[in-house]
Write a protein that holds these residues in place. Structure first.
Motif, PDB file in Angstrom:
ATOM      1  N   GLN A  54      54.795  24.111  67.116  1.00 14.36           N
ATOM      2  CA  GLN A  54      54.777  24.533  68.519  1.00 14.36           C
ATOM      3  C   GLN A  54      54.680  26.048  68.607  1.00 14.36           C
ATOM      4  OE1 GLN A  54      58.134  23.186  70.733  1.00 14.36           O
ATOM      5  NE2 GLN A  54      57.305  23.835  72.671  1.00 14.36           N
ATOM      6  N   LEU A  55      53.835  26.525  69.515  1.00 12.22           N
ATOM      7  CA  LEU A  55      53.667  27.961  69.725  1.00 12.22           C
ATOM      8  C   LEU A  55      54.849  28.484  70.537  1.00 12.22           C
ATOM      9  CD1 LEU A  55      51.743  30.320  69.236  1.00 12.22           C
ATOM     10  CD2 LEU A  55      50.649  29.769  71.409  1.00 12.22           C
ATOM     11  N   LEU A  56      55.537  29.479  70.009  1.00  9.48           N
ATOM     12  CA  LEU A  56      56.698  30.069  70.669  1.00  9.48           C
ATOM     13  C   LEU A  56      56.278  31.240  71.545  1.00  9.48           C
ATOM     14  CD1 LEU A  56      59.104  30.043  67.591  1.00  9.48           C
ATOM     15  CD2 LEU A  56      58.975  28.365  69.442  1.00  9.48           C
ATOM     16  N   ASP A  57      57.189  31.708  72.397  1.00  5.82           N
ATOM     17  CA  ASP A  57      56.897  32.809  73.331  1.00  5.82           C
ATOM     18  C   ASP A  57      56.478  34.095  72.628  1.00  5.82           C
ATOM     19  OD1 ASP A  57      57.425  31.208  75.511  1.00  5.82           O
ATOM     20  OD2 ASP A  57      59.531  31.822  75.646  1.00  5.82           O
ATOM     21  N   ASP A  58      57.014  34.342  71.425  1.00  2.15           N
ATOM     22  CA  ASP A  58      56.689  35.576  70.708  1.00  2.15           C
ATOM     23  C   ASP A  58      55.376  35.475  69.918  1.00  2.15           C
ATOM     24  OD1 ASP A  58      57.380  33.969  68.572  1.00  2.15           O
ATOM     25  OD2 ASP A  58      59.011  35.252  67.856  1.00  2.15           O
ATOM     26  N   GLY A  59      54.681  34.328  70.013  1.00  3.90           N
ATOM     27  CA  GLY A  59      53.404  34.148  69.332  1.00  3.90           C
ATOM     28  C   GLY A  59      53.496  33.491  67.968  1.00  3.90           C
ATOM     29  N   SER A  60      54.710  33.321  67.462  1.00  3.09           N
ATOM     30  CA  SER A  60      54.870  32.642  66.170  1.00  3.09           C
ATOM     31  C   SER A  60      54.925  31.124  66.394  1.00  3.09           C
ATOM     32  CB  SER A  60      56.149  33.127  65.480  1.00  3.09           C
ATOM     33  OG  SER A  60      57.278  32.748  66.231  1.00  3.09           O
ATOM     34  N   ARG A  61      54.917  30.388  65.330  1.00  2.30           N
ATOM     35  CA  ARG A  61      54.973  28.927  65.421  1.00  2.30           C
ATOM     36  C   ARG A  61      56.250  28.415  64.782  1.00  2.30           C
ATOM     37  NH1 ARG A  61      50.668  26.382  67.552  1.00  2.30           N
ATOM     38  NH2 ARG A  61      48.775  27.598  67.617  1.00  2.30           N
ATOM     39  N   SER A  62      56.889  27.445  65.446  1.00  2.00           N
ATOM     40  CA  SER A  62      58.072  26.825  64.848  1.00  2.00           C
ATOM     41  C   SER A  62      57.594  25.713  63.920  1.00  2.00           C
ATOM     42  CB  SER A  62      59.012  26.283  65.921  1.00  2.00           C
ATOM     43  OG  SER A  62      58.588  25.037  66.388  1.00  2.00           O
ATOM     44  N   PRO A  63      58.107  25.653  62.695  1.00  2.00           N
ATOM     45  CA  PRO A  63      57.647  24.640  61.750  1.00  2.00           C
ATOM     46  C   PRO A  63      58.064  23.237  62.196  1.00  2.00           C
ATOM     47  CG  PRO A  63      59.498  25.854  60.834  1.00  2.00           C
ATOM     48  CD  PRO A  63      59.143  26.514  62.131  1.00  2.00           C
ATOM     49  N   LEU A  64      57.241  22.255  61.868  1.00  5.40           N
ATOM     50  CA  LEU A  64      57.570  20.866  62.196  1.00  5.40           C
ATOM     51  C   LEU A  64      58.647  20.348  61.253  1.00  5.40           C
ATOM     52  CD1 LEU A  64      53.983  19.428  62.759  1.00  5.40           C
ATOM     53  CD2 LEU A  64      55.626  20.116  64.478  1.00  5.40           C
ATOM     54  N   GLN A  65      59.419  19.374  61.724  1.00  2.89           N
ATOM     55  CA  GLN A  65      60.476  18.796  60.912  1.00  2.89           C
ATOM     56  C   GLN A  65      59.975  17.645  60.042  1.00  2.89           C
ATOM     57  OE1 GLN A  65      63.160  18.088  64.307  1.00  2.89           O
ATOM     58  NE2 GLN A  65      64.629  19.348  63.201  1.00  2.89           N
ATOM     59  N   VAL A  66      58.772  17.156  60.320  1.00  4.14           N
ATOM     60  CA  VAL A  66      58.198  16.074  59.515  1.00  4.14           C
ATOM     61  C   VAL A  66      57.031  16.618  58.706  1.00  4.14           C
ATOM     62  CG1 VAL A  66      58.899  14.250  61.101  1.00  4.14           C
ATOM     63  CG2 VAL A  66      56.662  15.308  61.379  1.00  4.14           C
ATOM     64  N   LYS A  67      56.726  15.931  57.614  1.00  4.08           N
ATOM     65  CA  LYS A  67      55.596  16.339  56.785  1.00  4.08           C
ATOM     66  C   LYS A  67      54.750  15.121  56.442  1.00  4.08           C
ATOM     67  CE  LYS A  67      58.374  16.262  52.553  1.00  4.08           C
ATOM     68  NZ  LYS A  67      59.489  15.553  53.132  1.00  4.08           N
ATOM     69  N   VAL A  68      53.555  15.355  55.958  1.00  3.99           N
ATOM     70  CA  VAL A  68      52.648  14.276  55.580  1.00  3.99           C
ATOM     71  C   VAL A  68      53.323  13.401  54.529  1.00  3.99           C
ATOM     72  CG1 VAL A  68      50.427  13.752  54.485  1.00  3.99           C
ATOM     73  CG2 VAL A  68      50.601  15.629  56.112  1.00  3.99           C
ATOM     74  N   GLY A  69      53.261  12.098  54.732  1.00  3.08           N
ATOM     75  CA  GLY A  69      53.861  11.140  53.801  1.00  3.08           C
ATOM     76  C   GLY A  69      55.209  10.610  54.259  1.00  3.08           C
ATOM     77  N   ASP A  70      55.857  11.272  55.232  1.00  2.00           N
ATOM     78  CA  ASP A  70      57.146  10.796  55.748  1.00  2.00           C
ATOM     79  C   ASP A  70      56.958   9.468  56.483  1.00  2.00           C
ATOM     80  OD1 ASP A  70      58.575  12.959  54.826  1.00  2.00           O
ATOM     81  OD2 ASP A  70      58.743  13.947  56.775  1.00  2.00           O
ATOM     82  N   HIS A  71      57.928   8.562  56.328  1.00  2.00           N
ATOM     83  CA  HIS A  71      57.970   7.344  57.128  1.00  2.00           C
ATOM     84  C   HIS A  71      58.900   7.627  58.296  1.00  2.00           C
ATOM     85  CE1 HIS A  71      55.584   5.476  54.256  1.00  2.00           C
ATOM     86  NE2 HIS A  71      56.394   4.601  53.727  1.00  2.00           N
TER      87      HIS A  71
END
Length: 108
Positions: A60-77
């Protein structure tokens, strides 16, 4: 004459990159037989609310222009809400595009 496979159906060549906090999930197969042994037709099967993460966005794009990392990754069930996201077909695969906030838990 041999029938050629469409180029999009070659799973090694499929590159699907969701945007932002979106996640692409492939649903698990629904149960064909109940616990009591009754065989269910396709029309009576519930779509499972669990699946495997196939691809993730950048976060998700944050107000300061950085991105918050996702909590899930490829391969997760994962478990997700029943009516979450949008279903679409990519060649023969039925996939689900949903927001990370629709994911309820990661199955370990």
């Amino acid at each position: 004459m041999a029938k050629k496979k469409a180029p999009c159906c070659d799973s090694s060549k499929i590159k699907l990159q969701p945007l932002g906090d979106r996640v692409v999930v492939e649903r698990d197969e629904s149960e064909a037989v109940t616990a009591g042994g009754i065989v269910l037709p396709d029309t009576a099967k519930d779509k499972p609310a669990r699946g495997k993460v196939i691809s993730t966005g950048d976060g998700q794009l944050l107000d300061d222009g950085s991105r918050s990392p996702l909590q899930v990754k490829v391969g997760d069930h994962v478990l997700f809400t029943s009516y979450a996201g949008d279903t679409f077909k990519l060649c023969t695969r039925e996939l689900l595009l949903l927001s990370e906030s629709d994911i309820l838990a990661v199955i370990k």
